[in-house]
Design a protein around this motif. Structure first.
Motif, PDB file in Angstrom:
ATOM      1  N   TYR A  36     -15.358 -12.653   2.587  1.00 10.30           N
ATOM      2  CA  TYR A  36     -14.327 -11.723   3.190  1.00 10.30           C
ATOM      3  C   TYR A  36     -13.137 -11.785   2.563  1.00 10.30           C
ATOM      4  O   TYR A  36     -12.165 -12.700   2.463  1.00 10.30           O
ATOM      5  N   GLY A  37     -12.522 -10.528   2.654  1.00  8.60           N
ATOM      6  CA  GLY A  37     -11.272 -10.198   2.621  1.00  8.60           C
ATOM      7  C   GLY A  37      -9.986  -9.576   2.946  1.00  8.60           C
ATOM      8  O   GLY A  37     -10.770  -9.224   3.619  1.00  8.60           O
ATOM      9  N   LEU A  38      -9.201 -10.916   2.706  1.00  8.19           N
ATOM     10  CA  LEU A  38      -7.898  -9.504   4.119  1.00  8.19           C
ATOM     11  C   LEU A  38      -7.413  -8.952   2.835  1.00  8.19           C
ATOM     12  O   LEU A  38      -6.090  -9.226   2.138  1.00  8.19           O
ATOM     13  N   ASP A  60       3.944 -19.568  -2.023  1.00  6.10           N
ATOM     14  CA  ASP A  60       4.217 -19.380  -3.636  1.00  6.10           C
ATOM     15  C   ASP A  60       2.244 -19.288  -3.722  1.00  6.10           C
ATOM     16  O   ASP A  60       2.362 -19.259  -5.087  1.00  6.10           O
ATOM     17  N   ASN A  61       1.371 -19.290  -2.749  1.00  5.85           N
ATOM     18  CA  ASN A  61       0.308 -19.165  -3.599  1.00  5.85           C
ATOM     19  C   ASN A  61      -0.572 -17.583  -3.496  1.00  5.85           C
ATOM     20  O   ASN A  61      -0.138 -16.775  -2.633  1.00  5.85           O
ATOM     21  N   PRO A  62      -0.410 -17.905  -4.930  1.00  6.71           N
ATOM     22  CA  PRO A  62      -0.355 -16.134  -5.227  1.00  6.71           C
ATOM     23  C   PRO A  62      -2.284 -15.556  -4.624  1.00  6.71           C
ATOM     24  O   PRO A  62      -3.059 -16.304  -4.568  1.00  6.71           O
ATOM     25  N   LEU A  63      -1.942 -14.033  -4.327  1.00  6.32           N
ATOM     26  CA  LEU A  63      -3.019 -13.585  -4.858  1.00  6.32           C
ATOM     27  C   LEU A  63      -3.650 -12.436  -5.540  1.00  6.32           C
ATOM     28  O   LEU A  63      -3.318 -12.788  -6.296  1.00  6.32           O
ATOM     29  N   ILE A  64      -5.494 -12.140  -5.082  1.00 11.36           N
ATOM     30  CA  ILE A  64      -6.282 -11.992  -5.971  1.00 11.36           C
ATOM     31  C   ILE A  64      -6.204 -10.538  -6.191  1.00 11.36           C
ATOM     32  O   ILE A  64      -5.819  -9.778  -4.367  1.00 11.36           O
ATOM     33  N   VAL A  65      -5.811  -9.591  -7.609  1.00 15.96           N
ATOM     34  CA  VAL A  65      -5.684  -7.931  -7.170  1.00 15.96           C
ATOM     35  C   VAL A  65      -7.332  -7.840  -7.895  1.00 15.96           C
ATOM     36  O   VAL A  65      -8.244  -8.197  -8.862  1.00 15.96           O
ATOM     37  N   HIS A  66      -8.261  -7.020  -6.352  1.00 13.85           N
ATOM     38  CA  HIS A  66      -9.088  -6.165  -6.756  1.00 13.85           C
ATOM     39  C   HIS A  66      -8.806  -4.771  -7.412  1.00 13.85           C
ATOM     40  O   HIS A  66      -8.437  -3.959  -6.360  1.00 13.85           O
ATOM     41  N   ILE A  67     -10.100  -5.029  -8.333  1.00  9.89           N
ATOM     42  CA  ILE A  67     -10.239  -3.012  -9.107  1.00  9.89           C
ATOM     43  C   ILE A  67     -11.666  -3.154  -9.005  1.00  9.89           C
ATOM     44  O   ILE A  67     -12.648  -3.600  -8.318  1.00  9.89           O
ATOM     45  N   MET A  98     -10.041 -13.615 -13.706  1.00  9.87           N
ATOM     46  CA  MET A  98      -9.353 -13.962 -14.706  1.00  9.87           C
ATOM     47  C   MET A  98      -7.700 -13.534 -14.208  1.00  9.87           C
ATOM     48  O   MET A  98      -7.236 -12.707 -14.170  1.00  9.87           O
ATOM     49  N   VAL A  99      -6.896 -14.771 -14.781  1.00 13.89           N
ATOM     50  CA  VAL A  99      -5.158 -14.956 -14.451  1.00 13.89           C
ATOM     51  C   VAL A  99      -4.983 -14.781 -15.930  1.00 13.89           C
ATOM     52  O   VAL A  99      -5.261 -15.671 -17.151  1.00 13.89           O
ATOM     53  N   LEU A 100      -4.592 -13.626 -15.796  1.00 12.45           N
ATOM     54  CA  LEU A 100      -2.859 -12.960 -16.820  1.00 12.45           C
ATOM     55  C   LEU A 100      -2.029 -12.641 -16.662  1.00 12.45           C
ATOM     56  O   LEU A 100      -1.283 -12.400 -15.867  1.00 12.45           O
ATOM     57  N   ASP A 115       4.435 -15.943 -13.527  1.00 14.28           N
ATOM     58  CA  ASP A 115       4.460 -14.599 -13.718  1.00 14.28           C
ATOM     59  C   ASP A 115       2.803 -13.605 -14.074  1.00 14.28           C
ATOM     60  O   ASP A 115       2.827 -13.152 -15.201  1.00 14.28           O
ATOM     61  N   THR A 116       1.542 -14.418 -13.565  1.00 12.36           N
ATOM     62  CA  THR A 116       0.846 -13.880 -14.059  1.00 12.36           C
ATOM     63  C   THR A 116       0.125 -13.002 -13.053  1.00 12.36           C
ATOM     64  O   THR A 116       0.459 -13.417 -11.356  1.00 12.36           O
ATOM     65  N   VAL A 117      -0.978 -12.298 -12.944  1.00  7.99           N
ATOM     66  CA  VAL A 117      -1.748 -11.969 -11.491  1.00  7.99           C
ATOM     67  C   VAL A 117      -3.525 -12.364 -11.387  1.00  7.99           C
ATOM     68  O   VAL A 117      -3.728 -12.449 -12.957  1.00  7.99           O
TER      69      VAL A 117
HETATM   70  O1  TXA Z   1     -13.768 -14.710  -4.497  1.00  9.95           O
HETATM   71  C1  TXA Z   1     -13.082 -14.304  -4.385  1.00  9.95           C
HETATM   72  O2  TXA Z   1     -12.110 -14.839  -4.459  1.00  9.95           O
HETATM   73  C2  TXA Z   1     -11.872 -14.086  -2.632  1.00  9.95           C
HETATM   74  C3  TXA Z   1     -12.484 -12.498  -2.897  1.00  9.95           C
HETATM   75  C4  TXA Z   1     -11.680 -12.115  -1.061  1.00  9.95           C
HETATM   76  O3  TXA Z   1     -12.101 -11.678  -3.524  1.00  9.95           O
HETATM   77  N1  TXA Z   1     -10.434 -14.274  -2.430  1.00  9.95           N
HETATM   78  C5  TXA Z   1      -9.858 -15.622  -3.358  1.00  9.95           C
HETATM   79  O4  TXA Z   1      -8.459 -15.552  -2.775  1.00  9.95           O
HETATM   80  O5  TXA Z   1     -10.700 -16.813  -2.250  1.00  9.95           O
HETATM   81  P1  TXA Z   1      -7.925 -17.419  -2.108  1.00  9.95           P
HETATM   82  O6  TXA Z   1      -6.429 -16.276  -2.239  1.00  9.95           O
HETATM   83  O7  TXA Z   1      -8.362 -17.270  -1.521  1.00  9.95           O
HETATM   84  O8  TXA Z   1      -7.403 -17.649  -3.554  1.00  9.95           O
HETATM   85  C6  TXA Z   1      -6.983 -17.968  -5.128  1.00  9.95           C
HETATM   86  C7  TXA Z   1      -7.273 -18.630  -5.133  1.00  9.95           C
HETATM   87  C8  TXA Z   1      -6.163 -19.476  -5.113  1.00  9.95           C
HETATM   88  O9  TXA Z   1      -6.409 -21.337  -5.154  1.00  9.95           O
HETATM   89  C9  TXA Z   1      -5.113 -19.297  -5.977  1.00  9.95           C
HETATM   90  O10 TXA Z   1      -4.188 -19.785  -5.823  1.00  9.95           O
HETATM   91  C10 TXA Z   1      -5.310 -18.694  -7.166  1.00  9.95           C
HETATM   92  O11 TXA Z   1      -6.842 -18.011  -6.660  1.00  9.95           O
HETATM   93  N2  TXA Z   1      -4.560 -18.295  -8.106  1.00  9.95           N
HETATM   94  C11 TXA Z   1      -4.370 -16.235  -7.931  1.00  9.95           C
HETATM   95  N3  TXA Z   1      -3.994 -15.993  -8.291  1.00  9.95           N
HETATM   96  C12 TXA Z   1      -3.548 -16.717  -9.624  1.00  9.95           C
HETATM   97  C13 TXA Z   1      -2.868 -17.147 -10.074  1.00  9.95           C
HETATM   98  N4  TXA Z   1      -1.408 -16.305 -11.170  1.00  9.95           N
HETATM   99  N5  TXA Z   1      -2.501 -18.449 -11.134  1.00  9.95           N
HETATM  100  C14 TXA Z   1      -2.869 -19.303 -10.985  1.00  9.95           C
HETATM  101  N6  TXA Z   1      -3.654 -19.218  -9.875  1.00  9.95           N
HETATM  102  C15 TXA Z   1      -3.944 -17.657  -8.716  1.00  9.95           C
END
Ligand code: TXA
Ligand code: MG
Length: 338
Positions: A36-38, A60-67, A98-100, A115-117
């Motif tokens: 599950y995601g928030l 400082d822990n980045p979030l994943i963007v879902h499309i 994918m981190v870009l 500077d990445t997402v």
């Molecule tokens: O399956 C998943 O990926 C789930 C569902 C909800 O999509 N999301 C998830 O998000 O696990 P989170 O925030 O718990 O873990 C994301 C991981 C973290 O370890 C974060 O540091 C890394 O991905 N991450 C996100 N954006 C990044 C970036 N720009 N550069 C490096 N690492 C990144």
């Protein structure tokens, strides 16, 4: 933060409601195929800040963007290498992030100041509907309190987030059970920052070279500069003390016999439960079954006030690497080799 957290069944009407909440800058728990995601509007800094508050997550822990459309990758990322398109064609929708390099529309609060997402197109149909109905890119970390095991049911989300977010859409149990594979690129090389359901072997069907980042299997100090900030924090930990025990079944059994007392449980493979004479959890026989069960069983251990869980060491191949990566963090890197 004092919400009356609603659990919404995934009807069209409720998905519209979730979309409206997201549009107005609220945080909604959503199902995906992994965990599950928030979710919140990735382009709205106030909305994204609410995610960090609800989770208690370091800034400082980045979030994943879902499309929910492959071509949207170009709205949020730039300088996309050709290999990224080929990977998207093969593995999206699905558990690959994918981190870009990011475009300016993604604020720094979403990318943890980088500077990445990280971008992902989830395969769960309810997640896709919510993204489409909201009309937004959705930033979403796993829907657990920071440091706790991830959540794979709406009830888990409610246990951690009741009162902290506006709503949770209940899409049943997640089919994968561990989070997505997070990769970055160096030229045409693929670097695994976090292993997940899409394995190194899977990625090698598209990429010529796949490197596993050193943060995947080793401990990083909190002040280390790491490729994936998430890898340096204490993670996935239940209250119970988790210890990984590496070795054959017979050796595991005699080790457990010597160390057993009240409140101590074993976590063993699905095919071993009939013969194991002590209190135990079973976490599946194959690596994908273990992925589905892992967080569920760690959360169950807490509900039962278990003191210590000795866990049979999973394989480190295929999806097993993802299971092992989560377990060594849950165990604070404590592995006993028999
Ligand atoms: O399956 C998943 O990926 C789930 C569902 C909800 O999509 N999301 C998830 O998000 O696990 P989170 O925030 O718990 O873990 C994301 C991981 C973290 O370890 C974060 O540091 C890394 O991905 N991450 C996100 N954006 C990044 C970036 N720009 N550069 C490096 N690492 C990144
Ligand atoms: Mg997480």
């Amino acid at each position: 933060m004092n919400y009356n957290t609603e659990i919404l069944s995934p009807t069209d009407e409720n998905i519209e409601k979730a979309g409206r909440l997201l549009g107005s800058g609220e945080v909604v728990g959503i199902p995906t195929e992994t965990v599950y995601g928030l979710a919140a509007d990735a382009t709205n800094p106030d909305a994204v800040s609410k995610i960090f508050v609800a989770k208690g997550r370091p800034q400082d822990n980045p979030l994943i963007v879902h499309i929910a459309d492959k071509t949207d990758i170009e709205k949020y990322a730039k300088d996309i290498p050709e290999i990224a398109y080929r990977l998207a064609d093969k593995f999206w929708p699905g558990p690959l992030t994918m981190v870009l390099p990011k475009k300016d529309i993604i604020p720094k609060v979403t990318s943890g100041g980088l500077d990445t997402v990280g971008i992902r197109f989830p395969s769960n149909p309810i997640a896709q509907k919510i993204i489409k109905v909201s009309g937004l890119p959705l930033a979403a970390p796993s829907a657990n309190l920071s440091g706790k095991p991830s959540t794979t049911t709406a009830k888990h989300v409610y246990d951690d987030m009741n009162g902290r977010i506006s709503a949770i859409v209940d899409g049943g149990a997640c089919s994968v059970g561990v989070e997505s594979t997070v990769i970055s690129f160096s030229g045409e090389d693929v670097i695994i920052l976090r292993p997940g359901f899409i394995s190194k072997e899977d990625l090698l069907t598209v990429a010529d070279n796949v490197i596993i980042d050193k943060g995947v299997l080793s401990e990083m100090s909190e002040d280390a500069v790491v490729a994936s900030p998430g890898m340096k924090y204490k993670h996935y930990s239940p209250k119970a003390n988790v210890v990984i025990v590496e070795g054959e079944y017979d050796n595991f059994l005699s080790f457990f016999e010597k160390n057993y007392s009240e409140g101590i449980y074993a976590m063993i493979f699905g095919n071993e439960t009939n013969e194991f004479p002590y209190p135990h959890f079973s976490y599946g026989e194959t690596d994908s079954e273990q992925a589905v069960e892992l967080f569920n069983k760690l959360r169950m251990a807490d509900e039962m006030n278990v003191k210590t869980v000795y866990v049979r060491c999973p394989s480190k191949d295929g999806v097993g690497l993802a299971v092992y990566n989560r377990l060594i963090r849950a165990a604070g890197f404590e592995v006993i080799k028999l």
